[in-house]
Design a protein around this motif. Structure first.
Motif, PDB file in Angstrom:
ATOM      1  N   PRO A 342       0.807  -1.221   0.000  1.00  0.00           N
ATOM      2  CA  PRO A 342       0.000   0.000   0.000  1.00  0.00           C
ATOM      3  C   PRO A 342       0.840   1.272   0.000  1.00  0.00           C
ATOM      4  O   PRO A 342       0.322   2.365  -0.203  1.00  0.00           O
ATOM      5  CB  PRO A 342      -0.789  -0.121   1.307  1.00  0.00           C
ATOM      6  N   ALA A 343       2.166   1.139   0.250  1.00  0.00           N
ATOM      7  CA  ALA A 343       3.055   2.307   0.250  1.00  0.00           C
ATOM      8  C   ALA A 343       3.586   2.544  -1.160  1.00  0.00           C
ATOM      9  O   ALA A 343       3.135   1.920  -2.123  1.00  0.00           O
ATOM     10  CB  ALA A 343       4.195   2.107   1.245  1.00  0.00           C
ATOM     11  N   HIS A 344       4.537   3.468  -1.278  1.00  0.00           N
ATOM     12  CA  HIS A 344       5.078   3.837  -2.595  1.00  0.00           C
ATOM     13  C   HIS A 344       3.943   4.192  -3.551  1.00  0.00           C
ATOM     14  O   HIS A 344       3.955   3.796  -4.727  1.00  0.00           O
ATOM     15  CB  HIS A 344       5.931   2.706  -3.167  1.00  0.00           C
ATOM     16  N   ALA A 345       2.962   4.933  -3.057  1.00  0.00           N
ATOM     17  CA  ALA A 345       1.755   5.231  -3.847  1.00  0.00           C
ATOM     18  C   ALA A 345       1.478   6.724  -3.903  1.00  0.00           C
ATOM     19  O   ALA A 345       0.314   7.141  -3.925  1.00  0.00           O
ATOM     20  CB  ALA A 345       0.566   4.478  -3.261  1.00  0.00           C
ATOM     21  N   LEU A 346       2.510   7.536  -3.927  1.00  0.00           N
ATOM     22  CA  LEU A 346       2.329   8.991  -3.921  1.00  0.00           C
ATOM     23  C   LEU A 346       1.461   9.458  -5.082  1.00  0.00           C
ATOM     24  O   LEU A 346       0.520  10.243  -4.901  1.00  0.00           O
ATOM     25  CB  LEU A 346       3.697   9.680  -3.987  1.00  0.00           C
ATOM     26  N   ALA A 347       1.756   8.985  -6.296  1.00  0.00           N
ATOM     27  CA  ALA A 347       1.006   9.443  -7.465  1.00  0.00           C
ATOM     28  C   ALA A 347      -0.457   9.024  -7.368  1.00  0.00           C
ATOM     29  O   ALA A 347      -1.359   9.813  -7.665  1.00  0.00           O
ATOM     30  CB  ALA A 347       1.637   8.886  -8.739  1.00  0.00           C
ATOM     31  N   ILE A 348      -0.710   7.771  -6.964  1.00  0.00           N
ATOM     32  CA  ILE A 348      -2.098   7.315  -6.838  1.00  0.00           C
ATOM     33  C   ILE A 348      -2.848   8.179  -5.840  1.00  0.00           C
ATOM     34  O   ILE A 348      -3.988   8.600  -6.081  1.00  0.00           O
ATOM     35  CB  ILE A 348      -2.151   5.839  -6.404  1.00  0.00           C
ATOM     36  N   ALA A 349      -2.217   8.461  -4.706  1.00  0.00           N
ATOM     37  CA  ALA A 349      -2.883   9.254  -3.670  1.00  0.00           C
ATOM     38  C   ALA A 349      -3.165  10.674  -4.143  1.00  0.00           C
ATOM     39  O   ALA A 349      -4.177  11.275  -3.758  1.00  0.00           O
ATOM     40  CB  ALA A 349      -2.036   9.275  -2.399  1.00  0.00           C
ATOM     41  N   LYS A 350      -2.306  11.220  -4.985  1.00  0.00           N
ATOM     42  CA  LYS A 350      -2.547  12.564  -5.504  1.00  0.00           C
ATOM     43  C   LYS A 350      -3.673  12.575  -6.536  1.00  0.00           C
ATOM     44  O   LYS A 350      -4.482  13.496  -6.589  1.00  0.00           O
ATOM     45  CB  LYS A 350      -1.258  13.139  -6.111  1.00  0.00           C
ATOM     46  N   ILE A 351      -3.717  11.544  -7.378  1.00  0.00           N
ATOM     47  CA  ILE A 351      -4.754  11.482  -8.406  1.00  0.00           C
ATOM     48  C   ILE A 351      -6.105  11.123  -7.801  1.00  0.00           C
ATOM     49  O   ILE A 351      -7.150  11.637  -8.220  1.00  0.00           O
ATOM     50  CB  ILE A 351      -4.356  10.457  -9.494  1.00  0.00           C
ATOM     51  N   PHE A 352      -6.094  10.225  -6.815  1.00  0.00           N
ATOM     52  CA  PHE A 352      -7.323   9.760  -6.165  1.00  0.00           C
ATOM     53  C   PHE A 352      -7.233  10.029  -4.662  1.00  0.00           C
ATOM     54  O   PHE A 352      -6.923   9.126  -3.871  1.00  0.00           O
ATOM     55  CB  PHE A 352      -7.529   8.266  -6.424  1.00  0.00           C
ATOM     56  N   PRO A 353      -7.467  11.273  -4.246  1.00  0.00           N
ATOM     57  CA  PRO A 353      -7.313  11.616  -2.824  1.00  0.00           C
ATOM     58  C   PRO A 353      -8.248  10.837  -1.903  1.00  0.00           C
ATOM     59  O   PRO A 353      -7.981  10.747  -0.699  1.00  0.00           O
ATOM     60  CB  PRO A 353      -7.610  13.119  -2.785  1.00  0.00           C
ATOM     61  N   ASP A 354      -9.330  10.247  -2.438  1.00  0.00           N
ATOM     62  CA  ASP A 354     -10.228   9.475  -1.580  1.00  0.00           C
ATOM     63  C   ASP A 354      -9.689   8.074  -1.285  1.00  0.00           C
ATOM     64  O   ASP A 354     -10.396   7.246  -0.718  1.00  0.00           O
ATOM     65  CB  ASP A 354     -11.640   9.393  -2.159  1.00  0.00           C
ATOM     66  N   THR A 355      -8.426   7.822  -1.653  1.00  0.00           N
ATOM     67  CA  THR A 355      -7.736   6.633  -1.140  1.00  0.00           C
ATOM     68  C   THR A 355      -7.092   6.929   0.211  1.00  0.00           C
ATOM     69  O   THR A 355      -6.489   6.035   0.817  1.00  0.00           O
ATOM     70  CB  THR A 355      -6.645   6.159  -2.109  1.00  0.00           C
ATOM     71  N   ARG A 356      -7.234   8.160   0.683  1.00  0.00           N
ATOM     72  CA  ARG A 356      -6.687   8.581   1.976  1.00  0.00           C
ATOM     73  C   ARG A 356      -7.837   9.017   2.882  1.00  0.00           C
ATOM     74  O   ARG A 356      -8.847   9.539   2.423  1.00  0.00           O
ATOM     75  CB  ARG A 356      -5.724   9.755   1.787  1.00  0.00           C
TER      76      ARG A 356
END
Length: 604
Positions: A342-356
């Motif tokens: 689940p880590a190393h996911a900076l780009a995913i978290a920026k594109i889909f903030p509702d993963t946080r």
């Protein structure tokens, strides 16, 4: 060293040098510059000691506000690395240094990139055959067989002939080969050479292919020595990993790497195309992911992290993927794809903030300096994204294995998330490691239910639920200890300890060398100075050895070759040979090999 480029109407001077734990950058211009911003990338986050004010820091990408620069007046900026990193060599200096001022971008002269490989010594005498990996058995006989090449009608030997052509070697000719089907293990072979005939005995495509590779290499030395070769690989998994997320390698470069792997009898290509900085494969289920991370630099989702250019990157189309898989298969190589969770996911978290979790108060930060780069398993969007990624990527690769990542979770991740804490309470989880194990096990079940075998880095064994489970393969990278623990817990393990087979590490401690140094300086000798199976009771669980190459220091494709070679010779020897060469024997054997991406692997 100070360089003097002409940039439009401005004469610039710039230099950088290592001074203890600091980097000292000197900037001088012959024209006044108002409020310039010093921009660059590097291996890790920087702190500014003097000479400017930190404006932006995204991992190693840095922007520093400088005071007005006056004509012919040197200005010094002194930097250090966060977290106590000490710059090991010139690779740690700012990449792509430039000044932004008054709407202009002025590129400063950069430190020359890449490793300067030292000259090779003359080939030295060796006991046995001058090839790597050495065959398990060699019984010489009298005489030699002098031929112009080999004649055959066999798919595996045709693949060797095609490989030879790409390498500028001779393999096809008029002398026939006798092929015999024998009761041998997968990839094993026997070769009998007399003064009149050549016979290959094998039970598989791989066995015939590797027999052909051995003959190909021997033919480069002249007449074939008469005798008998018996050869069986020590491990089924003989791998090389490549990180194409931090640096985008052209497909042709990956094809050349596969050719080199085949010549060294490596058979697993671990393709790491997803990380914090990019997702490189053009998938249909989540097109935003690759579309928004294809390029990094000014005006993009992420700045120019790990780049010496204002804009850099690329993606692999499905046709690129199919071409790479087909090329690998021809060479008896399977391709292992890796997604990161689940880590190393900076780009995913920026594109889909509702993963946080929007209410997460945690301050976790990755070792690369990224804040909030972990997906939250309590968020439904996280599972929508991960399941789509796993299923589509898994369907693209026929190997039937999928690596899920699971490394380098920042300390105390999720502990500030109310949703994550509620999920933990629901499932009896107490720590970050417990939730990590639960998360990766859930994703692995999805993968296993799709008919794929999951794999992950060593951290996936953590947690009070026993970790990932699901018949996963674990890759031990921080050292051998976690791999041995995983093997004792019943996991199959691939050994890839950073101290021995991380080929992005600098070869030496020379400050003019190139590469990382956090694990060790890894010499050719270090690649065979370890035992993948120190406990014989675990022999059935340690299934392989794999070299690894991370690309934080790579800005151009051709930089990879002098980093990989000659150390891949040691990795291949450890993966194939039951009794690998000693460091001294390996050093002598390595003098017979040279590699150049244009001319290929050559025997000297």
């Amino acid at each position: 060293m100070i360089l003097f480029p002409k940039l439009g109407s401005i004469d610039m001077q710039y230099s950088c040098h290592i001074s203890g734990d600091t980097l000292v950058c000197l900037i001088q211009t012959r024209r006044a510059l108002s409020a310039p911003v010093f921009c660059f990338s590097g291996i890790a986050p920087y702190d500014v000691i003097s000479g400017g004010t930190l404006l932006t820091s995204v991992g190693g990408y840095t922007e520093i506000a400088l005071p007005d620069l006056h004509p012919d007046t040197p200005h010094t900026v002194t930097l250090c690395f966060e977290g106590g990193f000490t710059p090991a060599n010139r690779a740690w200096m700012p990449l792509g240094p430039r000044l932004k001022t008054d709407g202009e971008t002025l590129f400063l002269p950069a430190t020359p990139v890449g490793r300067s490989a030292p000259p090779q010594p003359d080939p030295r005498p060796v006991n046995g055959l001058p090839i790597l990996p050495q065959p398990c058995g060699w019984t010489p006989a009298n005489g030699h067989l002098s031929i112009d090449g080999l004649s055959f009608d066999d798919a595996a030997l045709t693949a060797v002939a095609d490989l030879a052509t790409r390498q500028g070697m001779t393999f096809r000719g008029t002398h026939p080969i006798n092929l015999i089907a024998g009761d041998l293990p997968n990839d094993a072979y026997e070769i009998d050479v007399t003064q009149t005939a050549i016979t290959i005995t094998s039970a598989s495509y791989g066995g015939r292919f590797y027999a052909g590779v051995t003959l190909l290499l021997l033919l480069q030395h002249g007449p074939l020595p008469c005798g008998r070769i018996t050869d069986t690989p020590r491990f089924d998994w003989r791998g090389q990993q490549l990180d194409t997320a931090r640096h985008f390698y052209e497909p042709a470069t990956i094809l050349r790497l596969l050719d080199l792997m085949a010549l060294l009898k490596l058979n697993r290509f671990h393709w790491h195309f997803a990380d914090d900085e990019a997702f490189r494969i053009e998938i249909d289920s989540i097109p935003e992911l690759w579309q928004q991370t294809a390029l990094r630099g000014d005006g993009h989702l992420l700045p120019g992290i790990f780049s010496d250019m204002a804009e850099a990157g690329g993606t692999y189309s499905k046709s690129d993927v199919q071409r790479i898989i087909a090329h690998a298969k021809h060479l008896n190589i399977e391709v292992l794809p890796e997604i990161e969770a689940p880590a190393h996911a900076l780009a995913i978290a920026k594109i889909f903030p509702d993963t946080r979790d929007p209410d997460d108060t945690g301050q976790e930060r990755s070792v690369q300096g990224y804040a909030r780069n972990v997906l939250n398993p309590a968020m439904p969007k996280t599972w929508e994204i991960l399941e789509k990624l796993a299923l589509e990527i898994g369907s693209l690769f026929p190997f039937g294995h999928l690596h899920l990542g699971c490394d380098e979770l920042p300390e105390d991740t999720w502990m500030g998330s109310p949703r994550a804490r509620a999920l933990m309470a629901e499932h009896g989880l107490e720590t970050t490691d417990d939730l990590l194990g639960w998360t990766i096990a859930k994703l692995a079940r999805t993968v296993a239910n799709a008919g794929l075998r999951p794999a992950a880095w060593e951290e996936a064994q953590k947690g009070n639920n026993g970790g990932i489970g699901n018949n996963a393969i674990l890759f031990s990278w921080t050292g051998q200890g976690p791999g041995l623990d995983a093997a004792r817990a019943g996991y199959d393990v691939v050994m890839c300890p950073a101290q021995n087979v991380y080929l992005d590490m600098a070869h030496t401690s020379d400050p003019d060398d190139w590469g990382a140094g956090w694990a060790a300086f890894v010499s050719l000798e270090d690649t065979v100075s370890w035992d993948p199976v120190p406990d014989p009771a675990l022999a059935n669980r340690i299934i392989g050895v794999q070299g690894t190459f991370w690309s934080e220091f790579t800005t151009q494709d051709d930089q990879i070759w002098p980093m990989l070679m000659p150390r891949m010779l040691g990795v291949a020897s450890m993966a194939w040979q039951s009794i690998p060469p000693t460091p001294a024997e390996l050093t002598d054997l390595a003098t017979h090999f040279s590699y150049d991406p244009t001319s290929g692997l050559k025997l000297r």
